[in-house]
Design a protein around this motif. Structure first.
Motif, PDB file in Angstrom:
ATOM      1  N   GLY A  48       0.732  -1.391  -0.043  1.00 34.30           N
ATOM      2  CA  GLY A  48      -0.143  -0.119   0.103  1.00 34.30           C
ATOM      3  C   GLY A  48       0.798   1.275   0.080  1.00 34.30           C
ATOM      4  O   GLY A  48       1.842   1.279   0.057  1.00 34.30           O
ATOM      5  N   ILE A  75       3.641  10.057  -6.202  1.00 32.81           N
ATOM      6  CA  ILE A  75       4.372   8.941  -6.683  1.00 32.81           C
ATOM      7  C   ILE A  75       4.413   8.984  -8.298  1.00 32.81           C
ATOM      8  O   ILE A  75       5.139   8.267  -9.020  1.00 32.81           O
ATOM      9  CB  ILE A  75       3.666   7.787  -6.285  1.00 32.81           C
ATOM     10  N   GLN A  81      10.340   7.748  -6.376  1.00 32.57           N
ATOM     11  CA  GLN A  81      10.411   6.603  -5.398  1.00 32.57           C
ATOM     12  C   GLN A  81      11.661   6.725  -4.545  1.00 32.57           C
ATOM     13  O   GLN A  81      11.812   6.459  -3.207  1.00 32.57           O
ATOM     14  CB  GLN A  81      10.635   5.387  -6.342  1.00 32.57           C
ATOM     15  N   LEU A  97      11.009   7.528  -0.962  1.00 29.05           N
ATOM     16  CA  LEU A  97      10.415   6.513  -0.023  1.00 29.05           C
ATOM     17  C   LEU A  97      11.459   5.394   0.621  1.00 29.05           C
ATOM     18  O   LEU A  97      11.621   4.708  -0.150  1.00 29.05           O
ATOM     19  CB  LEU A  97       9.100   6.029  -0.856  1.00 29.05           C
ATOM     20  N   THR A 157      10.659   1.782   0.039  1.00 31.25           N
ATOM     21  CA  THR A 157      10.653   1.023  -1.252  1.00 31.25           C
ATOM     22  C   THR A 157      12.360   0.673  -1.635  1.00 31.25           C
ATOM     23  O   THR A 157      12.413   0.167  -2.825  1.00 31.25           O
ATOM     24  CB  THR A 157      10.335   1.823  -2.406  1.00 31.25           C
ATOM     25  N   GLY A 215      13.896  -1.882  -5.091  1.00 28.93           N
ATOM     26  CA  GLY A 215      14.514  -1.667  -6.086  1.00 28.93           C
ATOM     27  C   GLY A 215      13.638  -0.631  -7.179  1.00 28.93           C
ATOM     28  O   GLY A 215      12.593  -0.309  -6.503  1.00 28.93           O
ATOM     29  N   ASN A 239      13.937   2.425 -10.324  1.00 28.31           N
ATOM     30  CA  ASN A 239      14.290   3.807 -10.503  1.00 28.31           C
ATOM     31  C   ASN A 239      13.363   4.861 -10.509  1.00 28.31           C
ATOM     32  O   ASN A 239      13.774   6.378 -10.715  1.00 28.31           O
ATOM     33  CB  ASN A 239      15.040   3.872 -11.948  1.00 28.31           C
ATOM     34  N   GLY A 240      12.275   4.803 -10.096  1.00 23.98           N
ATOM     35  CA  GLY A 240      11.280   5.919  -9.762  1.00 23.98           C
ATOM     36  C   GLY A 240      10.817   6.435 -11.059  1.00 23.98           C
ATOM     37  O   GLY A 240      10.250   7.592 -10.967  1.00 23.98           O
ATOM     38  N   LEU A 241      10.783   5.743 -12.198  1.00 24.75           N
ATOM     39  CA  LEU A 241      10.469   6.361 -13.235  1.00 24.75           C
ATOM     40  C   LEU A 241       9.084   5.669 -13.783  1.00 24.75           C
ATOM     41  O   LEU A 241       8.362   6.173 -14.620  1.00 24.75           O
ATOM     42  CB  LEU A 241      11.503   6.098 -14.403  1.00 24.75           C
ATOM     43  N   GLY A 242       8.606   4.425 -13.477  1.00 24.42           N
ATOM     44  CA  GLY A 242       7.785   3.477 -13.923  1.00 24.42           C
ATOM     45  C   GLY A 242       6.522   4.229 -13.859  1.00 24.42           C
ATOM     46  O   GLY A 242       5.887   4.448 -14.922  1.00 24.42           O
ATOM     47  N   LEU A 243       5.795   4.802 -12.675  1.00 27.41           N
ATOM     48  CA  LEU A 243       4.632   5.417 -12.853  1.00 27.41           C
ATOM     49  C   LEU A 243       4.617   6.677 -13.527  1.00 27.41           C
ATOM     50  O   LEU A 243       3.593   7.067 -14.220  1.00 27.41           O
ATOM     51  CB  LEU A 243       4.303   5.708 -11.201  1.00 27.41           C
ATOM     52  N   SER A 303      -3.035  -1.742  -3.125  1.00 32.58           N
ATOM     53  CA  SER A 303      -3.504  -0.314  -4.018  1.00 32.58           C
ATOM     54  C   SER A 303      -4.224  -0.872  -5.305  1.00 32.58           C
ATOM     55  O   SER A 303      -4.102  -1.808  -5.614  1.00 32.58           O
ATOM     56  CB  SER A 303      -2.012   0.196  -4.596  1.00 32.58           C
ATOM     57  N   PHE A 319      -4.708   0.748  -9.173  1.00 29.50           N
ATOM     58  CA  PHE A 319      -4.232   1.739  -9.965  1.00 29.50           C
ATOM     59  C   PHE A 319      -5.229   1.663 -10.996  1.00 29.50           C
ATOM     60  O   PHE A 319      -5.521   0.452 -11.595  1.00 29.50           O
ATOM     61  CB  PHE A 319      -2.887   1.586 -10.568  1.00 29.50           C
TER      62      PHE A 319
HETATM   63  P1  ADP Z   1       9.651   2.265  -9.106  1.00 31.97           P
HETATM   64  O1  ADP Z   1      10.835   2.284 -10.039  1.00 31.97           O
HETATM   65  O2  ADP Z   1      10.431   2.548  -7.649  1.00 31.97           O
HETATM   66  O3  ADP Z   1       8.691   1.192  -9.056  1.00 31.97           O
HETATM   67  P2  ADP Z   1       7.785   3.991 -10.017  1.00 31.97           P
HETATM   68  O4  ADP Z   1       7.554   5.187 -10.316  1.00 31.97           O
HETATM   69  O5  ADP Z   1       6.900   2.911 -10.692  1.00 31.97           O
HETATM   70  O6  ADP Z   1       9.188   3.763  -9.500  1.00 31.97           O
HETATM   71  O7  ADP Z   1       6.805   4.192  -8.611  1.00 31.97           O
HETATM   72  C1  ADP Z   1       7.165   5.134  -7.493  1.00 31.97           C
HETATM   73  C2  ADP Z   1       6.971   4.605  -6.205  1.00 31.97           C
HETATM   74  O8  ADP Z   1       5.547   4.462  -5.986  1.00 31.97           O
HETATM   75  C3  ADP Z   1       7.483   3.313  -5.766  1.00 31.97           C
HETATM   76  O9  ADP Z   1       8.837   3.506  -5.593  1.00 31.97           O
HETATM   77  C4  ADP Z   1       6.669   2.888  -4.661  1.00 31.97           C
HETATM   78  O10 ADP Z   1       7.109   3.587  -3.430  1.00 31.97           O
HETATM   79  C5  ADP Z   1       5.356   3.482  -5.020  1.00 31.97           C
HETATM   80  N1  ADP Z   1       4.532   2.466  -5.613  1.00 31.97           N
HETATM   81  C6  ADP Z   1       4.057   2.117  -6.934  1.00 31.97           C
HETATM   82  N2  ADP Z   1       3.285   1.303  -7.336  1.00 31.97           N
HETATM   83  C7  ADP Z   1       2.916   0.689  -6.000  1.00 31.97           C
HETATM   84  C8  ADP Z   1       2.306  -0.482  -5.430  1.00 31.97           C
HETATM   85  N3  ADP Z   1       1.383  -1.140  -6.411  1.00 31.97           N
HETATM   86  N4  ADP Z   1       2.311  -0.666  -4.136  1.00 31.97           N
HETATM   87  C9  ADP Z   1       3.149   0.096  -3.231  1.00 31.97           C
HETATM   88  N5  ADP Z   1       3.992   0.923  -3.683  1.00 31.97           N
HETATM   89  C10 ADP Z   1       3.740   1.422  -5.050  1.00 31.97           C
END
Ligand code: ADP
Length: 711
Positions: free
Chosen positions: A505, A514, A520, A523, A526, A530, A532-536, A560, A562
């Motif tokens: 969560g 986020i 990322q 936090l 997290t 691992g 890189n904080g770019l995915g979302l 969570s 999405f």
């Molecule tokens: P990362 O490469 O760190 O996953 P993202 O941009 O994808 O980078 O995600 C940013 C941050 O959002 C993550 O580091 C995590 O802290 C939080 N996060 C994303 N998806 C989830 C999820 N399904 N459950 C919990 N935390 C999440």
């Protein structure tokens, strides 16, 4: 003035009796000009002594004089036997009836009112001088007793004298009347002119007033003035009324403090104290009340109006609405904070990225070294190779993310919508993630709630897949037990992809941020996972490129959800079988009768391709640069297709392609390049390449690509 008609007569003698030398001189000049000889006496006495020696033709005498006045002189002349026929003209003001009576009593022959009219005086003199006999003959005196002003008066005068006096009085009255009329007329004219002038000035003044009022009321600044003792508002302009949304009646007479918002009363008090002390307020910032609960930031300047003793009696206030400036200031501050925050995030990202890149690299290098040991048994070798494969995938993932984010940031990445099979994409995604979920013992459930008729849609499948992958990837990454549910439905022309997990969560405070890139790294919990904080951030950008949005709903410790929603565009024609990317299997492929040319200067790359294609039996010719590739294509007619690296020595892949196409246009050429930019891709197509494979590519990608052209 010259009376020409009498120019040839003998010069008549006139005695002027006048105490004012100026008056005497003026009269003398006039008479001389009209051909008279003039003698002057300063009073009656002097005149009498002159008359003893010489008798002129006429005496013109002033009345009020020292020593002997004109009446007495006249009486003396008229009662002197020697002089009694000498005509006497008295210069009188004739303003008092007494003058007439005195004139008659003293026996004067004619009267002239001062100021006299020159023409008239000369004509009368000539008349008197030319008719002395008639006067003498008629010289019969009448004695009349009259009552005037309560007194009895005895007047002795002859008829002629009376008549002359009467006429003279009448003429004088007429003249005075004329003069009066003229003066009245002049006065009237002056009055009209004055009135016109006043009207003109009033109109000009009104116009100026109107102009000032216009400026006052339409100025972007707010104005008002107040009385110091009561602090009450005397007047204000329309701008103040409009901006505060009040009525004039509610403002005029009110305490000036009521204009200001309670939040700025402290500052308003400071402004008032400064004003009372110095009579001047410069650039204070206050907040005006505006409408219910509203406020307008203003810059206020005040000047004092003082009385004659220098006491401040009132103040004139100018206020500028500084809402826009305040907004800009706020925005600037926010951007500054954001820039500082981004800077911090970027530094943290770089530190984290170094860790993220070094970790898989370490695995690749380490296990590659270990593989060199010939004594390793087969099972250990496979484990090592799997680890190297996993690390390579991680690296590829990072590089792809970085390239994607830079393409999005530079604005070159655009959605390229096509018609594609949505069910196919869902199945592929499921197939892709199932092994990952299995590794963590997580259940992964796909719920397809789409109507059965909905198979194909019009969108960009690559962007959609990337967005989904990033979110599903996270769901698996941040979930340790339970599972992931992927629910696909449609709602009001939107496609909804709900990805729910039972993972760690996300705290409410972080849910909003986020989606910011690199987030990322902030936090701490997290770090264990691992990334890189770019995915979302990428998922959000890809979704937005598709015209959609992504939202999160999460509870700490519970999981969570999405939700990606993108516009649902149904294609006009329905196609049933669109493969997006099907992994190939070289074992099933038999190309032993085919020859391909591999133009590649990097030995490791050519070896890799050689190994991948080994089992297919294809015959491979090698060229180390573009020039060799051109020669081989010209000489070896058996070549069925070319895998062309772009960056090569001697001649690059683009130049080589252009040349080869010039003599073997139908020969398929696939560009293979480590550049992943959209522009490079276009350059390859422009040079004549049939397709494009970006490095690094997987085995399946290469086989698929060759299968497409090697038929
Ligand atoms: P990362 O490469 O760190 O996953 P993202 O941009 O994808 O980078 O995600 C940013 C941050 O959002 C993550 O580091 C995590 O802290 C939080 N996060 C994303 N998806 C989830 C999820 N399904 N459950 C919990 N935390 C999440």
């Amino acid at each position: 003035m010259n009376t020409t008609g009498f120019g040839k007569r003998k010069k008549a003698e006139i005695l002027i009796v006048e105490d004012s030398l100026t008056q005497a001189e003026l009269l003398r000049q006039l008479l001389k000009e009209n051909n008279f000889n003039v003698t002057h006496a300063e009073n009656g006495k002097q005149a009498l002594s002159i008359l003893e020696k010489f008798i002129p033709d006429l005496v013109i005498s002033d009345i009020i004089m020292p020593e002997m006045d004109g009446y007495e002189l006249c009486t003396r002349i008229k009662t002197d036997e020697r002089l009694k026929d000498l005509p006497v003209i008295l210069l009188t003001t004739l303003t008092d009836p007494e003058d007439v009576l005195n004139g008659l009593t003293c026996g004067a022959d004619n009267f002239f009112t001062k100021p006299y009219q020159e023409d008239y005086l000369i004509s009368q003199i000539l008349q008197i001088i030319s008719q002395p006999k008639i006067q003498k003959n008629e010289n019969i005196r009448i004695m009349v007793e009259i009552f005037f002003a309560g007194k009895k008066r005895l007047i002795t005068a002859n008829q002629m004298q009376m008549l002359t006096l009467l006429l003279s009085t009448y003429e004088s009255a007429v003249m005075q009347n004329r003069q009066l009329l003229r003066t009245q007329e002049e006065l009237k004219q002056l009055n009209i002119t004055l009135e016109d002038k006043v009207n003109l000035r009033t109109a000009a003044l009104n116009e100026t007033m109107e102009k000032y009022l216009d400026l006052y009321n339409n100025s972007p600044s707010m104005f008002y003035s107040f009385e110091t003792s009561s602090r009450s508002i005397i007047e204000c302009n329309d701008t103040l009324i409009n901006l505060t949304g009040s009525k004039r009646i509610d403002i005029i007479g009110e305490n000036i403090f009521l204009l200001y918002h309670p939040d700025s009363h402290k500052e308003a008090t400071r402004f008032w104290e400064t004003f009372v002390k110095t009579g001047e307020v410069r650039n204070f910032e206050l907040e005006l009340r505006s409408g219910p609960g509203g406020k307008i930031p203003v810059l206020i300047n005040v000047a004092a109006v003082r009385d004659v003793n220098g006491e401040i009696i009132s103040g004139r206030v100018v206020m500028q609405d500084i809402t826009a400036r305040k907004l800009v200031e706020k925005e600037l501050l926010a951007s500054k904070e954001k820039a500082e925050e981004s800077d911090k995030l970027k530094s943290a990202f770089l530190a984290n990225m170094s860790h993220e890149i070094r970790t898989p690299l370490n695995g690749i290098l380490g296990f590659s070294d270990l593989l060199k040991d010939p004594s390793l048994d087969e099972k250990v070798k496979v484990d090592f190779i799997n680890t190297i494969d996993k690390c390579s995938n991680q690296l590829l993932h990072i590089v792809t993310d970085i390239i994607d984010i830079s393409k999005i940031e530079s604005g070159v990445d655009k959605a390229k919508p096509v018609v594609f099979n949505l069910l196919e994409l869902i199945h592929e995604t499921q197939a892709f993630f199932q092994p990952l979920a299995d590794l963590k013992n997580l259940k992964i459930i796909f719920m397809n709630n789409l109507p059965s008729s909905l198979v194909n849609i019009f969108s960009d499948p690559i962007k959609l897949r990337n967005a989904l992958n990033n979110i599903i990837d996270n769901a698996i990454k941040f979930t340790d037990k339970g599972g992931i549910e992927i629910n696909i439905s449609d709602n009001n022309n939107f496609l909804l992809f709900k990805i729910s997990d039972s993972g760690i969560g996300i705290e409410p405070a972080f849910q909003k941020i986020i989606f910011d890139r690199f987030r990322q790294v902030e936090l701490s919990n997290t770090r264990d996972y691992g990334g890189n904080g770019l995915g979302l951030s990428l998922a959000k950008s890809f979704t937005e490129l598709l015209g959609g949005s992504v939202e999160v709903d999460s509870s700490i410790g519970e999981g969570s959800t999405f939700t990606i929603s993108i516009p649902l565009v149904r294609p006009e024609i329905n196609i049933t079988d669109i493969k997006i990317n099907e992994p190939g299997n070289s074992a099933e492929i038999a190309w032993s009768k085919k020859t391909i040319l591999l133009a590649e200067d990097e030995e490791s790359n050519s070896n890799l391709i050689k190994m991948i294609l080994k089992s297919s039996g294809v015959n491979i010719l090698f060229a180390e640069n573009g020039s060799q590739a051109v020669d081989l294509c010209r000489n070896e007619k058996g070549i069925s297709m070319v895998l062309m690296d772009i960056k090569m020595p001697v001649m690059d892949g683009l130049a080589a392609t252009r040349l080869i196409k010039s003599f073997r246009n139908s020969l398929p050429i696939i560009a293979t390049t480590a550049y992943a930019d959209i522009n490079d891709k276009q350059m390859c197509f422009d040079a004549g390449c049939n397709d494009y494979l970006s490095k690094p590519f997987r085995k399946g990608d290469l086989i698929n690509m060759i299968s497409k052209y090697l038929v």
